[in-house]
Design an enzyme around this catalytic site. Structure first.
Site, PDB file in Angstrom:
ATOM      1  N   GLY A 122       1.304  -1.159  -0.103  1.00  0.00           N
ATOM      2  CA  GLY A 122      -0.204  -0.044   0.101  1.00  0.00           C
ATOM      3  C   GLY A 122       0.805   1.254  -0.036  1.00  0.00           C
ATOM      4  N   CYS A 123      -0.158   2.609  -0.842  1.00  0.00           N
ATOM      5  CA  CYS A 123       1.193   3.491  -0.523  1.00  0.00           C
ATOM      6  C   CYS A 123       1.129   3.885   0.562  1.00  0.00           C
ATOM      7  CB  CYS A 123       0.197   4.767  -0.983  1.00  0.00           C
ATOM      8  SG  CYS A 123      -1.744   5.049  -0.824  1.00  0.00           S
TER       9      CYS A 123
END
Length: 314
Positions: A122-123
């Site tokens: 995920g970012c």
């Protein structure tokens, strides 16, 4: 020269899928697509999966699990099954999947290259893990340290409703969200940072399309030993030495979240006031670059045994 590897992006019309498709021009691969009319047709997707070397899933969690099940069905039939790279949160803490953050540890890139199932990070976790894991592994931060993570992201990673709300001049300037304190990225942040206590994570979205800052405040006297800001910086610098995508940069008084928009880079910083024994760690990246599609290109290259393309730079 042998034939190019073949690849199918299941969900290529979404934000991450479009970013991956665009970046794939830098790799010697053949991208296969199905008729857009059949993009939700299970039979057409199954047939395409049977015909390629790698499937990239850019789908919601439930749909990713369904698609992964299709690949397992192919394998159960005794047919050659494609390798899988999943961009959702469905498998990021699944022990049967390899976490796709190549710089996380010295052997992580090799583990990704050897794996048939890779979960793209995920970012927000990409920034948080980059800042925290080296400190935990160095023994500077205890695994049960009460970590607080604050972050702001561009609206492009928020899904259709968020994007539509912000693509107007009168869109919201800034919003906190996830205030139920159960954000879906917490499990991977906790596991891969090496923590045993779940962090307190407060994300936000700003009125700009791309970019991200993850920030972690610290009282230095709560860490092991009489550490300084330079000690923290040295640990991060050593951990990511040799990376062409992650750099430890000089501290600044101000940071703009969208400076690295359009790139595949990430900058780490230690902002410190030694007299107050306080520090703030920051990671700046593009939520759609190193935080999504750019990371996927790294993983695709590793999984297919290709040279990783040079990162998009500012």
């Amino acid at each position: 020269m042998g034939e190019q590897a073949t690849l199918f992006i299941d969900g290529e019309a979404g934000t991450t899928g479009l970013g991956i498709r665009q970046r794939l021009a830098a790799l010697p691969v053949t991208v296969r697509s199905i008729d857009p009319v059949l993009r939700k047709d299970a039979g057409a997707r199954y047939d395409m999966m049977c015909a390629v070397d790698l499937v990239v899933l850019c789908l919601p969690d439930a749909a990713s699990r369904e698609a992964a099940g299709m690949v397992e069905a192919i394998r159960a039939e005794g047919r050659a099954a494609p390798r899988l790279l999943d961009a959702s949160t469905a498998f990021r803490v699944d022990p049967g999947w390899t976490y796709g953050f190549p710089e996380m540890d010295p052997g992580q890139a090799a583990a990704i290259a050897a794996s048939s199932h890779v979960a793209n990070p995920g970012c927000y976790p990409t920034g948080a893990i980059a800042l925290l894991r080296p400190l935990v592994r160095a023994g500077i931060m205890a695994p049960d340290f009460p970590v607080t993570i604050n972050a702001v992201s561009g609206y492009s990673g928020g899904g259709r409703a968020v994007i539509e709300a912000h693509e107007h001049d009168d869109g919201p300037a800034f919003e906190l969200y996830g205030l139920g304190l159960a954000h879906k990225h917490l499990p991977e942040m906790t596991r891969y940072a090496g923590l045993t206590r779940t962090p307190l994570f407060v994300p936000s979205v700003g009125h700009f399309p791309q970019g991200m800052i993850v920030s972690i405040p610290l009282h230095l006297d709560m860490l092991a030993g009489r550490v300084t800001g330079e000690d923290l910086r040295a640990v991060l610098t050593d951990h990511f030495s040799g990376s062409d995508r992650i750099a430890v940069a000089d501290a600044q008084d101000t940071l703009s979240a969208d400076t690295l928009a359009g790139t595949d880079l990430m900058e780490l910083r230690v902002h410190c006031n030694e007299s107050r024994r306080q520090a703030v760690l920051t990671a700046r990246l593009d939520n759609l670059g190193k935080g999504a599609s750019g990371a996927a290109i790294q993983n695709i290259a590793l999984m297919l045994g290709l040279a990783s393309p040079a990162p998009r730079a500012a």
